[in-house]
Design a protein around this motif. Sequence first.
Motif, PDB file in Angstrom:
ATOM      1  N   GLU A 296      93.177   3.367 -92.986  1.00  0.00           N
ATOM      2  CA  GLU A 296      91.834   2.924 -92.608  1.00  0.00           C
ATOM      3  C   GLU A 296      91.373   3.605 -91.321  1.00  0.00           C
ATOM      4  O   GLU A 296      90.210   3.991 -91.190  1.00  0.00           O
TER       5      GLU A 296
ATOM      6  N   THR B 220      88.722  10.865 -97.478  1.00  0.00           N
ATOM      7  CA  THR B 220      89.506   9.694 -97.900  1.00  0.00           C
ATOM      8  C   THR B 220      90.857  10.111 -98.460  1.00  0.00           C
ATOM      9  O   THR B 220      91.888   9.499 -98.156  1.00  0.00           O
TER      10      THR B 220
ATOM     11  N   ARG C 285      90.586   7.208 -92.249  1.00  0.00           N
ATOM     12  CA  ARG C 285      89.336   7.304 -93.021  1.00  0.00           C
ATOM     13  C   ARG C 285      88.131   7.308 -92.082  1.00  0.00           C
ATOM     14  O   ARG C 285      87.150   8.014 -92.323  1.00  0.00           O
TER      15      ARG C 285
ATOM     16  N   ALA D 264      93.074  11.197 -95.620  1.00  0.00           N
ATOM     17  CA  ALA D 264      93.529  10.031 -94.857  1.00  0.00           C
ATOM     18  C   ALA D 264      94.676   9.326 -95.557  1.00  0.00           C
ATOM     19  O   ALA D 264      95.694   8.979 -94.932  1.00  0.00           O
ATOM     20  N   ASP D 265      94.539   9.108 -96.857  1.00  0.00           N
ATOM     21  CA  ASP D 265      95.572   8.386 -97.603  1.00  0.00           C
ATOM     22  C   ASP D 265      96.869   9.174 -97.689  1.00  0.00           C
ATOM     23  O   ASP D 265      97.969   8.614 -97.578  1.00  0.00           O
TER      24      ASP D 265
END
Length: 243
Positions: free
Chosen positions: A132, A145, A135, A148-149
């Motif tokens: 989070e 996204t 992101r 980020a993940d």
Amino acid sequence: MRDSLVAAAFQLFLERGYEQTTVDEIVALAGVGRRSFFRYFPSKEDVVFPDHERCLAEMNDFLGKDNGSGNSGGGDADDPVARVCDAARVVLRMYAENPTFSVQRYRLTKKVPGLRTYELSVVWRYERALAEYLRGRFAGRRDGTLRADVIAAAVVAAHNNGLRSWLRSDGQSDASAEVDHALAHVQQIFGAGPGPVGPAQQPAGEPAKEPTEDDVVVVISRRGAPMWRVVQEVETALGRNPE
């Protein structure tokens, strides 16, 4: 009282086994009532992981000090990957504060499948907190996204790899050195510094370079697979024991 309950629980777990120990036996040894136990721990599993809620809050607080633009007042202000690696070190400090307890919990978790499942759910919460934050830092970027993940999963996998190396040494090795070594691989691949030359960037006319230990490993997993399974597949592909 909280510490007394944890101490009593682990004394019984070591003497009788986790499955054979009841909440009634724990509170009897600690000298308190059942209500006192459930005031601190919603279940018997929670007494095995008593500090994770506090640690998760500390990690979120650490990440929250970055205002989203990278201006956090620290040396990693311009590199969100360095920031989440430092956030992972907040978790490491929790384990390193009490090596004996951490090693005991590691051994217990290996023996009890239900505790391993519970631990994976806790790890997932750390990973989501990191994702989070990233992101927000990668918002507006192409594949922000996804990036980020992937980075969040890599940080958690690296942290856990170093952590397990320390735990397998019965807490005798240098925990910080183990985790720093693992996290350095994440920063080398995803951090702000320049990455290695890939196949598409190979200068024309030069022979292809021999694979090195820093080569990227691609793992294909089915859509919808739980993150712990993906991490396990990554560790297997790297030739590491996902123990």
